[in-house]
Scaffold this motif. Sequence first.
Motif, PDB file in Angstrom:
ATOM      1  N   ASP A  39      32.826  80.677  22.754  1.00 17.50           N
ATOM      2  CA  ASP A  39      33.015  79.708  23.931  1.00 17.50           C
ATOM      3  C   ASP A  39      32.158  80.348  25.016  1.00 17.50           C
ATOM      4  N   TYR A  40      32.059  81.444  25.433  1.00 15.74           N
ATOM      5  CA  TYR A  40      31.139  82.017  26.372  1.00 15.74           C
ATOM      6  C   TYR A  40      29.561  81.397  26.189  1.00 15.74           C
ATOM      7  N   ALA A  41      29.108  81.733  25.143  1.00 18.99           N
ATOM      8  CA  ALA A  41      27.858  81.140  24.537  1.00 18.99           C
ATOM      9  C   ALA A  41      27.562  79.623  24.701  1.00 18.99           C
ATOM     10  N   ARG A  42      28.623  78.974  24.625  1.00 22.15           N
ATOM     11  CA  ARG A  42      28.454  77.546  24.590  1.00 22.15           C
ATOM     12  C   ARG A  42      28.058  76.919  25.947  1.00 22.15           C
ATOM     13  N   GLN A  43      28.178  77.819  26.917  1.00 26.51           N
ATOM     14  CA  GLN A  43      27.864  77.469  28.473  1.00 26.51           C
ATOM     15  C   GLN A  43      26.324  77.338  28.823  1.00 26.51           C
ATOM     16  N   PHE A  44      25.519  77.749  27.665  1.00 19.62           N
ATOM     17  CA  PHE A  44      24.159  78.062  27.895  1.00 19.62           C
ATOM     18  C   PHE A  44      23.087  77.341  27.102  1.00 19.62           C
ATOM     19  N   GLY A  45      23.580  76.008  27.003  1.00 20.02           N
ATOM     20  CA  GLY A  45      22.708  75.134  26.091  1.00 20.02           C
ATOM     21  C   GLY A  45      22.638  74.991  24.749  1.00 20.02           C
ATOM     22  N   TYR A  46      23.625  75.582  24.262  1.00 19.71           N
ATOM     23  CA  TYR A  46      23.583  75.553  22.830  1.00 19.71           C
ATOM     24  C   TYR A  46      24.528  74.509  22.371  1.00 19.71           C
ATOM     25  N   HIS A  47      24.034  73.578  21.096  1.00 19.31           N
ATOM     26  CA  HIS A  47      24.637  72.427  20.503  1.00 19.31           C
ATOM     27  C   HIS A  47      25.899  73.180  19.716  1.00 19.31           C
ATOM     28  N   ARG A 100      20.277  79.277  34.696  1.00 19.76           N
ATOM     29  CA  ARG A 100      21.510  80.054  35.484  1.00 19.76           C
ATOM     30  C   ARG A 100      21.655  81.538  34.999  1.00 19.76           C
ATOM     31  N   ILE A 101      21.328  82.564  35.721  1.00 14.91           N
ATOM     32  CA  ILE A 101      21.775  83.883  35.392  1.00 14.91           C
ATOM     33  C   ILE A 101      23.172  84.347  35.445  1.00 14.91           C
ATOM     34  N   ASP A 102      23.788  84.682  34.430  1.00 14.07           N
ATOM     35  CA  ASP A 102      25.460  84.935  34.619  1.00 14.07           C
ATOM     36  C   ASP A 102      25.756  86.397  34.664  1.00 14.07           C
ATOM     37  N   ILE A 103      25.878  86.906  35.696  1.00 12.39           N
ATOM     38  CA  ILE A 103      26.254  88.238  35.814  1.00 12.39           C
ATOM     39  C   ILE A 103      27.950  88.300  35.755  1.00 12.39           C
ATOM     40  N   THR A 104      28.255  89.179  34.620  1.00 12.48           N
ATOM     41  CA  THR A 104      29.642  89.251  34.139  1.00 12.48           C
ATOM     42  C   THR A 104      30.322  90.564  34.447  1.00 12.48           C
ATOM     43  N   ALA A 105      29.545  91.512  34.925  1.00 13.44           N
ATOM     44  CA  ALA A 105      30.372  92.831  35.275  1.00 13.44           C
ATOM     45  C   ALA A 105      29.195  93.552  36.252  1.00 13.44           C
ATOM     46  N   GLU A 106      29.793  94.165  37.300  1.00 17.08           N
ATOM     47  CA  GLU A 106      29.155  95.131  38.302  1.00 17.08           C
ATOM     48  C   GLU A 106      29.759  96.215  38.688  1.00 17.08           C
ATOM     49  N   TYR A 107      28.992  97.425  38.412  1.00 19.29           N
ATOM     50  CA  TYR A 107      29.445  98.631  38.320  1.00 19.29           C
ATOM     51  C   TYR A 107      28.968  99.529  39.644  1.00 19.29           C
ATOM     52  N   ALA A 108      29.506 100.603  39.733  1.00 15.91           N
ATOM     53  CA  ALA A 108      29.233 101.686  40.812  1.00 15.91           C
ATOM     54  C   ALA A 108      27.957 102.417  40.417  1.00 15.91           C
ATOM     55  N   LEU A 109      27.161 102.934  41.105  1.00 18.50           N
ATOM     56  CA  LEU A 109      26.175 103.921  40.590  1.00 18.50           C
ATOM     57  C   LEU A 109      26.970 104.929  39.660  1.00 18.50           C
ATOM     58  N   ALA A 110      27.981 105.572  40.064  1.00 14.99           N
ATOM     59  CA  ALA A 110      28.795 106.546  39.321  1.00 14.99           C
ATOM     60  C   ALA A 110      29.187 106.240  37.822  1.00 14.99           C
ATOM     61  N   ASP A 111      29.084 104.764  37.789  1.00 17.12           N
ATOM     62  CA  ASP A 111      29.619 104.340  36.382  1.00 17.12           C
ATOM     63  C   ASP A 111      28.605 103.901  35.525  1.00 17.12           C
ATOM     64  N   VAL A 112      27.640 104.394  35.798  1.00 16.21           N
ATOM     65  CA  VAL A 112      26.250 103.849  34.794  1.00 16.21           C
ATOM     66  C   VAL A 112      26.443 104.104  33.434  1.00 16.21           C
ATOM     67  N   GLN A 141      18.937  78.194  27.541  1.00 23.40           N
ATOM     68  CA  GLN A 141      18.706  77.456  28.573  1.00 23.40           C
ATOM     69  C   GLN A 141      17.278  77.159  28.792  1.00 23.40           C
ATOM     70  N   PHE A 142      16.326  78.159  28.503  1.00 21.22           N
ATOM     71  CA  PHE A 142      14.873  77.934  28.458  1.00 21.22           C
ATOM     72  C   PHE A 142      14.343  77.178  27.329  1.00 21.22           C
ATOM     73  N   ALA A 143      15.117  76.965  26.335  1.00 19.51           N
ATOM     74  CA  ALA A 143      14.921  76.246  24.964  1.00 19.51           C
ATOM     75  C   ALA A 143      15.070  74.924  25.425  1.00 19.51           C
ATOM     76  N   ALA A 144      16.443  74.730  26.027  1.00 20.40           N
ATOM     77  CA  ALA A 144      16.797  73.174  26.726  1.00 20.40           C
ATOM     78  C   ALA A 144      15.577  72.659  27.602  1.00 20.40           C
ATOM     79  N   ALA A 145      15.336  73.727  28.761  1.00 24.15           N
ATOM     80  CA  ALA A 145      14.202  73.017  29.464  1.00 24.15           C
ATOM     81  C   ALA A 145      12.926  72.770  28.973  1.00 24.15           C
ATOM     82  N   ALA A 146      12.749  73.378  27.733  1.00 22.14           N
ATOM     83  CA  ALA A 146      11.265  72.944  26.832  1.00 22.14           C
ATOM     84  C   ALA A 146      11.392  71.837  26.087  1.00 22.14           C
ATOM     85  N   GLY A 147      12.728  71.203  26.107  1.00 20.45           N
ATOM     86  CA  GLY A 147      12.978  69.987  25.327  1.00 20.45           C
ATOM     87  C   GLY A 147      13.327  69.956  23.940  1.00 20.45           C
ATOM     88  N   ALA A 148      13.993  71.475  23.583  1.00 19.19           N
ATOM     89  CA  ALA A 148      14.609  71.504  22.202  1.00 19.19           C
ATOM     90  C   ALA A 148      15.392  70.356  22.019  1.00 19.19           C
TER      91      ALA A 148
END
Length: 315
Positions: free
Chosen positions: A173-181, A282-294, A152-159
């Motif tokens: 497919d997941y990575a394609r969401q983030f500015g990759y051609h 965009r920041i993509d948070i895909t997983a959230e854990y409890a402190l006990a699950d570090v 995304q930063f590369a796209a913002a820089a005009g790559a």
Amino acid sequence: MKAIILGADDQFRISEVAEPVPGPGEVAIRVGYAGVQYGDVLVRAGHFPIPRPFVPGFEAAGGIVAVGDGVDETRIGEQVIALVGGGAYAEVVIAPAVLAINAAGIGLRDAAGFGWVAPTAYDLINSVAGVQAGDSVLIHAAAGGVGSLAGQFAAAAGAERIVGVVGNAGQVDYARQFGYHEVLVREEFPDAVGEEKFDAILDPIGGATRVANLARLAPHGRIVVYGNIATFEPVTVSANDLLIQGQSLLTYNSNLASQINPKRLADSAARAMTLVADGSVRIDITAEYALADVETAIAHLAGGATRGKSIVHVG
């Protein structure tokens, strides 16, 4: 207060420890969320010589509750993401005031996802590789925390062209969401790019991939090394061969930057924060854990199962 302790036996345990007090130039932060990052993997594996027992965690999002000498008291109550040398997997963490970045514009959860990965990705693209309008860029680990932002930063820089490489087909497919051609699987690289050359290449992989990257670098191209996911075995490069093509091999160490010139790192973080806050990145948070699950969160990252960014809900 509650904190996760990494013991000499490499086990993580929740323990009660004394609440820390900020010293000169420091702030105390009541942690809402902590980010999970590759430094956690390296510490557990013993690549950093940190004495045990140790409170791990290098990214803390929360509110400032106390300040040390020399820090403006009006910062108390400020919502920040703090880049720290440890201690984030705890209810309160101490951070250098300069590396407690205002995060009021994005919320605590996203701030934890911002962590080190956002300023790192920003610096890799803008400060080190110097990506400009019209450049072609190749980014490895494109589905990871840094990679999903670097595209995304590369796209913002005009790559003009941005190609990503991921570890397995399930990440394409997941990575394609983030500015990759185009997104390739690592086993397809380098054959799938043919004779294509790139102006900038981001390489956290090492080994044979690093050698292949050098062969795909355009004249006056820049390859930026910032990790060794595959192997720590060194790759020998001829400076004379680089010189003939005007090419550059550069490295980036965000942890070192935080120690040598924290103000410069903080400035990059603030610029990255602006792009996140205005929706350009965009920041993509895909997983959230409890402190006990570090321990589980770190194992998933080490095993390559993590996409985007994982966080830990502390309190």
